[in-house]
Design an enzyme around this catalytic site. Structure first.
Site, mmCIF file in Angstrom:
data_model
loop_
_atom_site.group_PDB
_atom_site.id
_atom_site.type_symbol
_atom_site.label_atom_id
_atom_site.label_comp_id
_atom_site.label_asym_id
_atom_site.label_seq_id
_atom_site.Cartn_x
_atom_site.Cartn_y
_atom_site.Cartn_z
ATOM 1 C CG ASP A 20 -0.376 0.067 2.507
ATOM 2 O OD1 ASP A 20 0.715 -0.512 2.679
ATOM 3 O OD2 ASP A 20 -0.957 0.679 3.414
ATOM 4 C CB THR A 194 -6.948 1.991 6.462
ATOM 5 O OG1 THR A 194 -6.531 1.075 7.475
ATOM 6 C CG2 THR A 194 -6.472 3.386 6.800
ATOM 7 C CG MET A 245 -6.331 0.353 -1.552
ATOM 8 S SD MET A 245 -4.765 0.410 -2.489
ATOM 9 C CE MET A 245 -3.987 -1.115 -2.016
ATOM 10 C CG HIS A 246 -3.740 -0.269 5.525
ATOM 11 N ND1 HIS A 246 -4.789 -0.579 6.353
ATOM 12 C CD2 HIS A 246 -3.199 -1.456 5.142
ATOM 13 C CE1 HIS A 246 -4.876 -1.902 6.479
ATOM 14 N NE2 HIS A 246 -3.927 -2.455 5.753
ATOM 15 C CG ASP A 247 0.449 3.382 3.956
ATOM 16 O OD1 ASP A 247 -0.096 3.372 5.073
ATOM 17 O OD2 ASP A 247 1.545 2.828 3.739
#
Ligand SMILES: [Ca+2]
Length: 317
Positions: A20, A194, A245-247
């Site tokens: 990510d 997230t 899609m954390h970041d």
């Protein structure tokens, strides 16, 4: 346009590694509302030498040889063993440009202080570099426009005994505590939010066969990562066919904060407990004797609008 420094533990391109950060970097390059001026690297998903090499390689792939990459902390402030088990280093295998001279914490402080009130610091790895920069330059907390971070988990838990806190905070809890205590304007995007934004196998397959410099490369890596996570989390049905899609959601928090729902909170990072080390406790200020807020936390996200923003922009790079 937001002027941006990105601090990342990027591992996209290393087999079996989290992807990510690479998506976040590509999104920050693609979003014309962001001016990415400097990228710094930190230990975390992978060792810092590998993160640095892979970050330089990805920026070159995206045609942004002009954006400098400065290497940062190789270990947390305390307990260097916290992230043992990260994949082996790949730095020696990557034919990347050498990093720009200097150290991440110094260059973060220098860059922000060169334009007080203008530069946003986006941190999507363990917070070691940010904590050291804040310690180096006492005026940094007031000069930074805001610190946006992917880290912590605020309205639920990780539900994992072995990692009771969200990874970035859990790896270096003392650094995270220093950031929340710094007095800087902080926006925190936690794991509870997230995990709601997910890239599916269908997305990845479409990227793989699509145009651009990023999609075909990242699509392949994403399919490998989803396979890897499915094996590691057999009890999580979400992990079978998609990945979080954390970041990239933290990138959206800079350029499109309206895609998320925010609440003021007092966040405390647990550092003094063997069992709960690295956990975050968020007071949502609902009691008569509530403490003062030290950040804004994301408590919700408009999933369809975020996914359109993400996929539209990534198709342009
Ligand atoms: Ca990361």
């Amino acid at each position: 346009v937001s002027r941006l420094v990105l601090d990342t533990d990027l591992a996209l391109g290393s087999p079996g590694s989290e992807i990510d950060d690479g998506f976040a970097l590509a999104l920050a390059v693609a979003d014309r509302d962001l001016d990415l001026e400097l990228v710094t690297t930190v230990h975390g998903n992978i060792d810092v030498a590998s993160a640095t090499a892979l970050t330089g390689e990805l920026l070159d792939r995206l045609g942004r040889t002009d954006i400098p990459v400065v290497r940062g902390a190789a270990a947390p402030l305390l307990r260097p063993g916290a992230a043992d088990g990260v994949p082996p280093r790949v730095a020696d295998l990557v034919a990347a440009r050498p990093p720009a001279p200097g150290y991440a914490a110094v260059e973060i402080a220098r860059h922000v202080m060169s334009a007080p009130g203008e530069v946003t610091l986006l941190a999507v790895g363990p917070l070691t570099n940010v904590a050291v920069a804040l310690a180096l330059e006492p005026d940094l907390a007031h000069a930074v426009r805001q610190i946006v971070l992917m880290g912590g988990v605020y309205t639920r838990g990780t539900n994992q005994h072995g990692m009771p806190g969200e990874f970035n905070v859990w790896v270096d809890p003392e650094a995270a505590a220093a950031v929340f205590a710094s007095g800087a304007p902080v926006r925190a995007v936690g794991l509870d939010v997230t995990l709601q934004v997910r890239l599916t196998r269908q997305h990845a397959e479409a990227m793989r066969s699509g145009p651009g410099r990023f999609g075909p490369y990242a699509g392949d890596c994403t399919l490998a990562w989803i396979d890897h996570m499915r094996e590691r989390h057999p009890g999580d049905p979400d992990a079978a066919d998609s990945c979080a899609m954390h970041d990239p959601l933290a990138v959206a928090a800079v350029s499109h904060p309206e895609l998320l729902t925010w609440r003021p909170a007092r966040v405390h990072v647990v550092t003094d407990s063997q069992a709960a080390r690295g956990m975050t406790v968020a007071d949502l200020l609902t009691t008569a004797d509530a403490p003062e807020a030290n950040c804004q936390i994301a408590v919700g996200v408009d999933v369809p609008r975020f996914m359109s923003y993400l996929t539209d922009h990534l198709s342009r790079v």
